[in-house]
Scaffold this active site. Structure first.
Site, PDB file in Angstrom:
ATOM      1  CE  LYS A  58     -13.132  -1.366  -0.151  1.00 45.81           C
ATOM      2  NZ  LYS A  58     -12.245  -1.611   1.245  1.00 45.81           N
ATOM      3  CE  LYS A  72      -6.454  -7.107  -1.627  1.00 48.01           C
ATOM      4  NZ  LYS A  72      -7.674  -7.212  -0.693  1.00 48.01           N
ATOM      5  CE  LYS A  90      -4.390  -1.710   1.266  1.00 48.76           C
ATOM      6  NZ  LYS A  90      -5.403  -1.885   2.398  1.00 48.76           N
TER       7      LYS A  90
HETATM    8  N1  AQP Z   1     -10.514 -10.460  -3.536  1.00 49.64           N
HETATM    9  C1  AQP Z   1     -10.818 -10.070  -2.361  1.00 49.64           C
HETATM   10  N2  AQP Z   1     -11.652 -11.653  -2.043  1.00 49.64           N
HETATM   11  C2  AQP Z   1     -11.841 -11.883  -0.478  1.00 49.64           C
HETATM   12  N3  AQP Z   1     -11.856 -11.498   0.331  1.00 49.64           N
HETATM   13  C3  AQP Z   1     -10.535  -9.660   0.220  1.00 49.64           C
HETATM   14  N4  AQP Z   1     -11.853  -9.162   0.929  1.00 49.64           N
HETATM   15  C4  AQP Z   1     -10.551  -8.279   0.770  1.00 49.64           C
HETATM   16  N5  AQP Z   1     -10.286  -7.688  -0.917  1.00 49.64           N
HETATM   17  C5  AQP Z   1     -10.790  -9.088  -1.172  1.00 49.64           C
HETATM   18  C6  AQP Z   1     -11.054  -9.368   2.322  1.00 49.64           C
HETATM   19  O1  AQP Z   1     -13.006  -8.244   2.531  1.00 49.64           O
HETATM   20  C7  AQP Z   1     -12.447  -7.549   4.090  1.00 49.64           C
HETATM   21  C8  AQP Z   1     -12.887  -6.022   4.056  1.00 49.64           C
HETATM   22  O2  AQP Z   1     -11.123  -5.800   3.345  1.00 49.64           O
HETATM   23  P1  AQP Z   1     -11.057  -4.378   3.726  1.00 49.64           P
HETATM   24  O3  AQP Z   1     -12.272  -2.990   2.879  1.00 49.64           O
HETATM   25  O4  AQP Z   1     -10.637  -3.544   4.633  1.00 49.64           O
HETATM   26  O5  AQP Z   1     -10.161  -3.690   2.528  1.00 49.64           O
HETATM   27  P2  AQP Z   1      -8.826  -4.606   1.760  1.00 49.64           P
HETATM   28  O6  AQP Z   1      -8.849  -5.842   2.017  1.00 49.64           O
HETATM   29  O7  AQP Z   1      -7.414  -3.143   1.721  1.00 49.64           O
HETATM   30  O8  AQP Z   1     -10.222  -4.309   0.532  1.00 49.64           O
HETATM   31  P3  AQP Z   1      -9.442  -4.070  -0.985  1.00 49.64           P
HETATM   32  O9  AQP Z   1     -10.565  -3.920  -1.676  1.00 49.64           O
HETATM   33  O10 AQP Z   1      -8.054  -4.719  -1.700  1.00 49.64           O
HETATM   34  O11 AQP Z   1      -9.118  -2.783  -0.696  1.00 49.64           O
HETATM   35  P4  AQP Z   1      -7.859  -2.157  -1.050  1.00 49.64           P
HETATM   36  O12 AQP Z   1      -7.862  -1.576  -2.478  1.00 49.64           O
HETATM   37  O13 AQP Z   1      -8.090  -0.454  -0.365  1.00 49.64           O
HETATM   38  O14 AQP Z   1      -6.566  -2.761  -0.257  1.00 49.64           O
HETATM   39  C9  AQP Z   1     -11.701  -8.765   4.614  1.00 49.64           C
HETATM   40  O15 AQP Z   1     -11.379  -9.620   5.486  1.00 49.64           O
HETATM   41  C10 AQP Z   1     -10.548  -8.971   3.601  1.00 49.64           C
HETATM   42  O16 AQP Z   1      -9.461  -9.897   3.708  1.00 49.64           O
END
Ligand code: AQP
Length: 348
Positions: free
Chosen positions: A213, A210, A126
């Site tokens: 968002k 992955k 990140k």
């Molecule tokens: N691609 C994924 N597959 C399965 N689980 C996922 N999670 C996130 N992406 C996937 C799970 O969703 C929960 C919440 O995630 P979060 O909002 O805390 O943030 P994150 O993991 O940082 O989600 P993003 O979409 O990947 O955000 P960015 O792009 O900002 O990094 C968690 O349980 C996570 O494991």
């Protein structure tokens, strides 16, 4: 008292406690739905108490527009409710509304070691090439996460694969606190709950990344706010190869995009990847993709519709969040008071 008999998680004294959260940092996608939301609801049905928070304190580790943050928090709460969390049985609350999270995070900042945080791969991903410009909060993000979990003495934490390393750090912090202060067993060793076919949903454009968002390509993900036509179009355009589907999972070993679509199908249909491969063996993506699109629309349309309805009634969401915050604080405050006593902070 049996797990099933625990009417309110705030007064529950049994052995199991489930806790998880999602950041209030933007639109939710299919990865969040399958890796988190759907599994929270399934765990609620086991009868164990479920604490689910909206991680607004984690969200501000990267810039969030203050005019939008409260609405983003409501949107995640709407997603919880729309995917089946019942506020009478589960405690749904904004992280920042329970002060004990920040209190315990500070103590844990003094327990965790720099070397432990230096190993966290999510910070490296990140912060990118310019880590000196990242916020200190982004660096200590997993310490706050440890506080979120241990404040409720959670025993099970349903998360996606990407959070496994943070959960290991939480266990290390719990163990070090218990040892340093001579309070064996005070904090439990929480277990990550990472199973099922879709613990790591991949991008629709790149089977090695992955679904996220923050991916600049909207085509890479299915958002919970996408309508049926958009979902179908994104799945139609999803990157695949020219081969038909094999008759066993081994045949997908070198085909990450195909493997991802099969895993998504299995998770949406509540079945195994083996069963999906058996069902579609020998068929091309011309047949598989429309079936997957129908399934995705069928699963997501009611969630999206209910989220829209709730977002038009922010007062209802606010009632749920305020009630949840009060019930969460009734569990968290005594734990943090006990921590202050253990650490030796002044008390009148
Ligand atoms: N691609 C994924 N597959 C399965 N689980 C996922 N999670 C996130 N992406 C996937 C799970 O969703 C929960 C919440 O995630 P979060 O909002 O805390 O943030 P994150 O993991 O940082 O989600 P993003 O979409 O990947 O955000 P960015 O792009 O900002 O990094 C968690 O349980 C996570 O494991």
């Amino acid at each position: 008292m049996s797990d099933a008999a625990s009417a309110d998680p705030a007064v529950y004294a049994g052995p199991r406690r489930i806790l998880s959260g999602i950041q209030a940092s933007g639109a939710l996608h299919l990865g969040n739905y399958l890796g988190a939301l759907k599994r929270f609801t399934a765990l609620q049905e086991t009868g164990a108490p479920v604490f689910v928070f909206v991680a607004d304190m984690h969200a501000i580790t990267v810039w969030q527009d203050p005019q939008k943050l409260a609405d983003q928090t409501r949107e995640i709460a709407a997603a919880y409710l729309a995917s089946g969390l019942d506020p009478a049985r589960s405690i749904i609350f904004p992280q920042s509304a329970v002060r004990a999270h920040a209190d315990l995070a500070w103590v844990f900042n003094c327990v965790a070691r720099l070397g432990w945080l230096d190993r966290m791969t999510q910070f490296k991903e990140k912060s990118g090439k310019h880590k000196e410009r990242a916020s200190v909060g982004l660096y200590t993000y997993p310490v706050l996460q440890a506080a979120d979990i241990l404040l409720y003495k959670a025993t099970e934490v349903p998360v996606g694969e990407d959070q496994k390393q943070h959960l290991e750090l939480t266990r290390d912090i719990a163990a070090k606190f218990n040892t340093d202060f001579g309070v064996p067993g005070f904090f439990p060793q929480p277990e990550p709950v990472i199973h099922g076919p879709a613990t790591r949903v991949m991008s629709l454009r790149d089977g090695s990344a992955k679904m996220s968002k923050s991916d600049p390509s909207d085509q890479s993900r299915i958002n919970l706010t996408d309508d049926a036509d958009t979902i179908a179009a994104k799945i139609r355009k999803a990157r695949t190869d020219a081969e038909p589907l094999p008759d066993s999972l081994d045949g997908l070993a070198e085909r990450p995009e195909a493997r991802n679509l099969v895993a998504i199908y299995a998770a949406l249909a509540n079945t195994s990847r083996e069963a999906v491969v058996e069902q579609f063996a020998g068929q091309g993506f011309g047949a598989f993709k429309p079936a997957l699109a129908d399934l995705a629309v069928e699963a997501l349309a009611p969630v999206t519709a209910e989220m829209r309805r709730l977002m038009n009634d922010p007062a209802e969401i606010d009632r749920v969040l305020a009630d949840g915050a009060e019930r969460a604080a009734s569990v968290a405050d005594p734990v943090v008071e006990e921590v202050k006593r253990i650490v030796g902070f002044w008390r009148a």
